[in-house]
Structures are given as structure tokens and as C-alpha cells.
Design a protein around this motif. Structure first.
Motif, PDB file in Angstrom:
ATOM      1  N   ALA A  11      -8.558   2.290  -1.538  1.00  0.00           N
ATOM      2  CA  ALA A  11      -8.800   3.578  -2.191  1.00  0.00           C
ATOM      3  C   ALA A  11      -8.208   4.752  -1.417  1.00  0.00           C
ATOM      4  O   ALA A  11      -8.306   5.891  -1.867  1.00  0.00           O
ATOM      5  N   HIS A  12      -7.569   4.466  -0.251  1.00  0.00           N
ATOM      6  CA  HIS A  12      -7.093   5.573   0.603  1.00  0.00           C
ATOM      7  C   HIS A  12      -5.729   5.313   1.219  1.00  0.00           C
ATOM      8  O   HIS A  12      -5.370   5.947   2.208  1.00  0.00           O
ATOM      9  N   PHE A  17      -3.410  -0.031  -1.617  1.00  0.00           N
ATOM     10  CA  PHE A  17      -3.826  -0.076  -3.019  1.00  0.00           C
ATOM     11  C   PHE A  17      -3.123  -1.231  -3.738  1.00  0.00           C
ATOM     12  O   PHE A  17      -3.745  -1.982  -4.500  1.00  0.00           O
ATOM     13  N   ALA A  18      -1.808  -1.378  -3.487  1.00  0.00           N
ATOM     14  CA  ALA A  18      -1.063  -2.481  -4.101  1.00  0.00           C
ATOM     15  C   ALA A  18      -1.588  -3.821  -3.602  1.00  0.00           C
ATOM     16  O   ALA A  18      -1.723  -4.789  -4.368  1.00  0.00           O
ATOM     17  N   THR A  19      -1.918  -3.913  -2.318  1.00  0.00           N
ATOM     18  CA  THR A  19      -2.465  -5.155  -1.756  1.00  0.00           C
ATOM     19  C   THR A  19      -3.817  -5.467  -2.398  1.00  0.00           C
ATOM     20  O   THR A  19      -4.110  -6.619  -2.753  1.00  0.00           O
ATOM     21  N   GLY A  20      -4.647  -4.428  -2.534  1.00  0.00           N
ATOM     22  CA  GLY A  20      -5.965  -4.626  -3.133  1.00  0.00           C
ATOM     23  C   GLY A  20      -5.879  -5.133  -4.554  1.00  0.00           C
ATOM     24  O   GLY A  20      -6.682  -5.991  -4.970  1.00  0.00           O
ATOM     25  N   ARG A  21      -4.897  -4.626  -5.328  1.00  0.00           N
ATOM     26  CA  ARG A  21      -4.751  -5.073  -6.719  1.00  0.00           C
ATOM     27  C   ARG A  21      -4.314  -6.537  -6.765  1.00  0.00           C
ATOM     28  O   ARG A  21      -4.759  -7.297  -7.626  1.00  0.00           O
ATOM     29  N   ARG A  22      -3.436  -6.925  -5.836  1.00  0.00           N
ATOM     30  CA  ARG A  22      -2.968  -8.324  -5.840  1.00  0.00           C
ATOM     31  C   ARG A  22      -4.102  -9.287  -5.514  1.00  0.00           C
ATOM     32  O   ARG A  22      -4.136 -10.411  -6.010  1.00  0.00           O
ATOM     33  N   HIS A  23      -5.052  -8.840  -4.673  1.00  0.00           N
ATOM     34  CA  HIS A  23      -6.123  -9.739  -4.222  1.00  0.00           C
ATOM     35  C   HIS A  23      -7.483  -9.387  -4.814  1.00  0.00           C
ATOM     36  O   HIS A  23      -8.509  -9.913  -4.357  1.00  0.00           O
ATOM     37  N   LEU A  27     -12.445  -1.344  -4.689  1.00  0.00           N
ATOM     38  CA  LEU A  27     -11.837  -0.058  -4.362  1.00  0.00           C
ATOM     39  C   LEU A  27     -12.938   0.880  -3.893  1.00  0.00           C
ATOM     40  O   LEU A  27     -13.600   1.546  -4.707  1.00  0.00           O
ATOM     41  N   ILE A  28     -13.172   0.926  -2.595  1.00  0.00           N
ATOM     42  CA  ILE A  28     -14.283   1.698  -2.038  1.00  0.00           C
ATOM     43  C   ILE A  28     -13.778   3.076  -1.622  1.00  0.00           C
ATOM     44  O   ILE A  28     -12.952   3.214  -0.725  1.00  0.00           O
ATOM     45  N   ASP A  29     -14.315   4.113  -2.276  1.00  0.00           N
ATOM     46  CA  ASP A  29     -13.925   5.488  -2.004  1.00  0.00           C
ATOM     47  C   ASP A  29     -14.940   6.079  -1.038  1.00  0.00           C
ATOM     48  O   ASP A  29     -16.128   6.151  -1.346  1.00  0.00           O
ATOM     49  N   VAL A  30     -14.506   6.515   0.138  1.00  0.00           N
ATOM     50  CA  VAL A  30     -15.425   7.008   1.166  1.00  0.00           C
ATOM     51  C   VAL A  30     -15.326   8.519   1.345  1.00  0.00           C
ATOM     52  O   VAL A  30     -15.878   9.055   2.310  1.00  0.00           O
ATOM     53  N   LYS A  91      -7.749   8.416  -7.456  1.00  0.00           N
ATOM     54  CA  LYS A  91      -8.159   9.352  -8.498  1.00  0.00           C
ATOM     55  C   LYS A  91      -7.734   8.791  -9.858  1.00  0.00           C
ATOM     56  O   LYS A  91      -6.787   8.011  -9.967  1.00  0.00           O
ATOM     57  N   THR A  92      -8.408   9.232 -10.897  1.00  0.00           N
ATOM     58  CA  THR A  92      -8.005   8.859 -12.244  1.00  0.00           C
ATOM     59  C   THR A  92      -6.695   9.571 -12.575  1.00  0.00           C
ATOM     60  O   THR A  92      -6.594  10.792 -12.438  1.00  0.00           O
ATOM     61  N   GLN A  93      -5.688   8.811 -12.972  1.00  0.00           N
ATOM     62  CA  GLN A  93      -4.360   9.365 -13.223  1.00  0.00           C
ATOM     63  C   GLN A  93      -3.901   8.974 -14.627  1.00  0.00           C
ATOM     64  O   GLN A  93      -4.277   7.930 -15.152  1.00  0.00           O
TER      65      GLN A  93
END
Length: 601
Positions: A11-12, A17-23, A27-30, A91-93
Motif C-alpha cells: 500500500a506504500h 504494489f505489483a508484487t502484492g497483486r501477484r501474490h 493491502l495494509i494502509d498505515v 488511493k482509489t484511482q
């Protein structure tokens, strides 16, 4: 840094972000919108990012878990206004699905409906379009076109069109983001002319015939205009031709930037040298798609060119140059030569402009005006104007007016201010802005006149070079005898040769101390009694002799090679034979000059 521990913050961080989507990572927003830690940060909630980092280090040290700290350089984004570190946040885009639009744009280029100058940019265009991603158009800025999306109290999302009324009532809010700048720019070709209404302006000016812009925004702007134009205008491209120019760099070829301190304020150069000089200097470096350095010395040289043009026009006006009526049918060789060259240069400039070769067009005009018209024709015109031949002088005045009229018209796009003043003064015309563009007719081409003047130039150039080597003052006149003028076809030009080379007619007691020969067979004998530097002239002729002997040795070696003669084309062998003959003639001429020098030593 080799610890084996890899942070993953989907989330930062853009890459994470691309790695997180693959796995399929959470998505932790701090972080909050004001850059502080939120409840997800536990004990560090409420702290700024800087404060949180410092507290974490302190806590690790207190727990005995801190091995150490080490300063290191790294690349990190920062705001150019405040120097604050940019913190990526999820963010929402809003995105545009551009792949189908890209297919239409590629088809337009493949079919030739839009072409690039130079064609090499087509490869760049296709590389981007074939690998294009959905376009994120949400921007968190204070200015721009507000995204036309409203969110309702119960999770509703409404996109409002041009003729729609935004939803009203409690709980409805508009998206706070604005559209990407390039989104707005992409609308330019049609939105500025009344679209979505089919106005007369839109029908006339869409598509545009030519777009001129820098290659660095090919993807940012050119591509986006093609995507939107094809989408909004029923498959019609926004422009037929795209001319991509290069960047203006500093004089060392480096990109200008405030951080490097190598930026140039064009207003300073305009104040020092004039707007025309800056414009002409930039045009002389404008090769399609290539960067160009900006050098103050080049702007100064362009200013000198403008001055040269001003003085040439002033000379013509003061000597009664005219622009009325057709050129006389009877013209002298010099007049026919400059008219012939003017017609050739007009055709050359037209060709360069048609292919967007602005640098070549300006170079052609520069060399014609400076090297041929000013350096040679004006000097030859002085001889004609003072010859006492009224018909010849009148013809020269008309030719002076014609050459300047056409030259100023062609130079107007590059030096508009000085040419406007000079042309209106010379011709009495309304303005160059509305004057017709000149075109070559071919009717004034005169190869014989060009050959004749070239022979004259050869003689004068040789004498001038010799005078320079001898250190003679530019205005110092020297007695000289000319021979071989008839065979060279320049007998009628003896007054001009003497005037341009500062040569006096020989008198009683004439005793030549130096002999010069030109490539066309003209011999010039000069009496430099008391002024000839025998040692310097001997050294100069010795260098020329060595060059000629080297040329003869090389050419005779080729002509003596049976394999070369058997394999080389006939025209190549003929060229080698001519070079050998010229070298032998030069050796004979220089040897005779050396012998004459020794006799006068």
C-alpha cells in the motif's frame, strides 16, 4: 543491504504494489491523508513518518535489538517546491482502458493516415502502443478539470456527462481528484473548436495538417491526442503529419536544468543580439528529431548575418536598386550568374522546407546571401555601376533589387523583423506577411555564366591568398600583368579581376617578382619590389610542391597497377588520369615560380 530481510509494503510502494497483486497480499494502509500514522501502526499512531522512523530506531535500541545505524545515499522522490519527501499511498484511482484505442491509433499510422517526421519515431510509437497499460487519470492537485464522478451515501457511484445534472442531496460528494493534465491536453484538436457540436471550424480544421512538437512528449501528448481524436471524431485522426523536433541543450550538449545551473534565458540573448538572431540561430540547428546545443557565439554570428543583410540592402537602395518590371533580356555575365544561383537556391530552399529540413534551408540561404551575393556579386556590381555603361548599370540595379526581393521573402520565416523592415523599404510593398512566396522557374539557369564567374573567382582567390601570405594591406594596390584570360573565358572580366584583387595595370619598367597560376590557366605576374618576402613565398611554394608531388606519386602508382586498371570502372580510371595530369601541371607551374623567385632573390 544483504540482511536477507525484504520489506513488502503493497500500500506504500509502487513496486511492492505489483508484487502484492501477484501474490494476493493484503493491502495494509498505515497512513492518513495528512501524512501521519493511523491505527494500523499500533504504538506509532499519530506520529509523522519522520517521527515514527526515529521512534522505531529508539525502541530497537532500548530493546537491545539494534545492531547499528549507517548513513547511505539513496534516490528518493521529493517535492520540488517544499523538498518534502513524497510518501506513496494506496488511493482509489480512475483509469482509462486504452488498449482498444491504441489499436485504432496504430492502424492509422500503419495505413499512412498519420505519418511521423522522421520515420524512426514510428518504431518508438509502436513500442509504446504495443505495450501500453491502462491510463491512470486521477491526480491529486489543486488545479485542473475535476473528475466528474459523484459518490452517494449508500456507496453509489455516478459519472456525470456533459448534459447531465449532478446528483444532489445529503451525503453526495464529488471525487476530489482532477484529471491528468495530458487528459485535458488530449482534447485540444477538437474541443477548442466547438465539439461535441459539429461546428464549421471543426469541419474545416479537423484534422490538422501538421503538428509540431518535441519528441520528448510523443507518448505524453501526441499519442493521447490520437487516442482521443480517433475515439471522439468517428475514427478520424487529429493530424496528418507529426513533425518531432529535438531538445535545445546547452553548448556542451547537456540537457538544461535548474539544478545544473545551465539554463539560458532567451530574453537575455534577445536583448543582446535581437530576436531575429536568436530565431535564426535556432532554425540553423533545427534538424528533424535531433537535439541542438544553444551557443551564444552562434547567436552572435546570426546577428552579424542580419547586419550583413541590412548593409547589403542599404547599398542596393543607395545605388538605385529597382524591383519594378521584368528583368532586362540583356544581362552581363555576373548578373546572369547571380540570377542563375538565385533560381537554384530558391528551388533548394523550397525542397528543404517541403521536407521540414529547416536547418538545411537556413544554411542554403546563409551561404547564398553571405558567400555569393555579398562577398562576390556586390563587389562585381560596383564595377558595373561605375563602368560608365548606362545600360549595364541599369541592368545591375534591377538585378540587385530582384535578388534582394526574393532573398528577403525566403528569409522572412527565419528573420521576420529585419526582413520586414528591409523589404518594405526596398519594394514599397505592404508587408512580407502577405507577399507571395517565391518559386523557382528554371528559366534563369545559366551554366555558362556560372562557369565563367567560377573562373573569375579562381583567379581572384589565388591572388588574395598570395596577398595574405605576403602580409600585404587589404587596400594596397600591386602592379600586375594578366595572361591566359582569353583561353579561360574571362577576358571581359579583367576590370573586375583587377578591382577585386587590388591589381594595377603594369607601367614602364614593370619587372615581375612573383608569378601565380590558377587552375583554369590564367597567369598573374606581380611586381612586389621591396614588399615580397622571398623566404615566406619560397616556403609556401615548397609546401604546395610537396602536396602536388604526393598527389602525382599516388595517382601514378594506381595507374601503374594492372589489377586496379582491370577492376576499376572506366569513370574512376578517367578521374585518376585527370588528377595525375593536374598534379603534373601544378608541379611544372610551381617549379617555374620557384625558379623565378630564386632569380630575384
Amino acid at each position: 543491504f544483504g540482511t536477507g530481510a525484504v520489506k513488502i509494503t503493497p500500500a506504500h510502494d509502487h513496486d511492492d504494489f505489483a508484487t502484492g497483486r501477484r501474490h494476493d497480499l493484503p493491502l495494509i494502509d498505515v497512513m492518513t491523508d495528512d501524512g501521519r500514522m493511523n491505527d494500523q501502526a499500533g504504538a506509532y499512531a499519530g506520529l509523522t513518518t519522520t517521527e515514527a522512523r526515529e521512534r522505531i530506531v529508539a525502541d530497537l535500541e532500548a530493546q537491545g535489538d539494534l545492531v547499528g545505524t549507517q548513513a547511505h545515499e539513496m534516490v528518493i522522490g521529493a517535492c520540488e517546491r517544499s523538498d518534502d519527501i513524497l510518501e506513496p499511498r494506496l488511493k482509489t484511482q480512475w483509469f482509462i482502458k486504452v488498449a482498444p484505442m491504441a489499436e485504432r491509433a496504430m492502424a492509422a499510422v500503419k495505413e499512412g493516415r498519420t505519418r511521423f517526421v522522421t520515420p524512426r519515431f514510428e518504431r518508438t510509437f509502436f513500442e509504446w502502443m504495443e505495450n501500453i497499460h491502462d491510463w491512470n487519470v486521477s491526480r491529486q492537485l489543486w488545479w485542473g478539470h475535476r473528475i466528474p464522478v459523484w459518490y452517494g451515501p449508500n456507496g453509489e457511484t455516478v459519472c456525470v456527462g456533459p448534459n447531465d445534472t449532478p446528483p444532489a442531496g445529503d451525503g453526495w460528494t464529488q471525487d476530489p481528484d482532477v484529471l491528468d493534465t495530458w487528459f485535458s491536453s488530449a482534447l485540444w484538436p477538437f474541443s477548442t473548436m466547438g465539439w461535441p457540436a459539429r461546428t464549421a471550424d471543426l469541419s474545416r480544421f479537423y484534422p490538422t495538417s501538421l503538428l509540431v512538437t518535441g519528441y520528448d512528449i510523443l507518448f505524453f501528448w501526441v499519442v493521447r491526442m490520437m487516442l482521443f481524436g480517433l475515439y471522439a471524431m468517428d475514427g478520424e485522426v487529429p493530424f496528418r503529419t507529426v513533425l518531432l523536433h529535438g531538445l535545445v541543450r546547452d553548448k556542451y550538449g547537456k540537457k538544461m536544468s535548474k539544478s545544473r545551473g545551465n539554463t539560458v534565458d532567451p530574453l537575455d540573448w534577445m536583448d543582446a543580439y535581437g530576436s531575429d538572431a536568436l530565431r535564426f540561430s535556432l532554425a540553423r540547428g533545427a534538424n528533424p528529431g535531433l537535439d541542438q546545443p544553444a551557443n551564444e557565439e552562434w547567436v552572435a554570428a546570426a546577428r552579424n548575418f542580419c547586419n550583413k543583410l541590412w548593409n547589403a540592402t542599404r547599398f542596393a537602395i543607395l545605388n538605385g536598386a529597382t524591383v519594378e518590371g521584368d528583368l532586362p533580356t540583356e544581362l552581363g555575365p555576373a548578373d546572369r550568374w547571380i540570377c542563375s544561383r538565385l533560381d537554384e537556391v530558391t528551388a533548394e530552399v523550397d525542397g528543404h522546407l517541403a521536407s521540414y529540413e529547416f536547418a538545411k534551408a537556413t544554411a542554403a540561404l546563409y551561404h547564398f546571401v553571405w558567400d555569393e551575393f555579398c562577398d562576390w556579386y556586390l563587389e562585381l556590381a560596383k564595377v558595373s555601376l561605375t563602368s560608365g555603361d548606362d545600360a549595364a548599370a541599369a541592368a545591375t540595379r534591377r538585378v540587385l533589387g530582384e535578388v534582394l526581393d526574393v532573398s528577403l521573402r525566403m528569409l522572412h520565416p527565419f528573420v521576420p523583423f529585419v526582413t520586414e523592415t528591409l523589404w518594405t523599404t526596398l519594394t514599397g510593398g505592404e508587408s512580407l506577411v502577405v507577399a507571395p512566396w517565391p518559386h523557382a522557374t528554371g528559366q534563369r539557369r545559366d551554366a555558362a555564366a556560372q562557369t565563367e564567374v567560377a573562373a573569375l573567382q579562381s583567379v581572384v582567390t589565388e591572388v588574395r591568398r598570395f596577398r595574405s601570405d605576403q602580409g600585404l594591406r587589404p587596400g594596397q594596390r600591386v602592379p600586375a600583368r594578366l595572361s591566359g584570360l582569353d583561353s579561360a573565358g574571362v577576358a571581359a572580366h579583367e576590370p573586375s579581376i583587377r578591382a577585386l584583387a587590388r591589381l594595377e595595370a603594369p607601367t614602364d619598367g614593370f619587372a615581375p617578382t612573383a608569378t601565380l597560376g590558377s587552375a583554369n590557366g590564367v597567369t598573374v605576374e606581380l611586381d612586389l619590389s621591396g614588399t615580397l618576402d622571398v623566404a615566406a613565398e619560397t616556403a609556401r611554394l615548397g609546401r604546395d610542391l610537396a602536396t602536388a608531388e604526393k598527389e602525382r606519386t599516388q595517382t601514378e602508382a594506381k595507374l601503374g597497377n594492372a589489377d586496379f586498371l582491370a577492376k576499376a570502372p572506366d569513370h574512376v580510371v578517367a578521374n585518376i588520369r585527370d588528377r595525375a595530369a593536374i598534379a603534373s601541371a601544378e608541379i611544372e607551374r610551381i617549379t617555374a615560380q620557384l625558379a623565378a623567385l630564386r632569380s630575384h632573390a
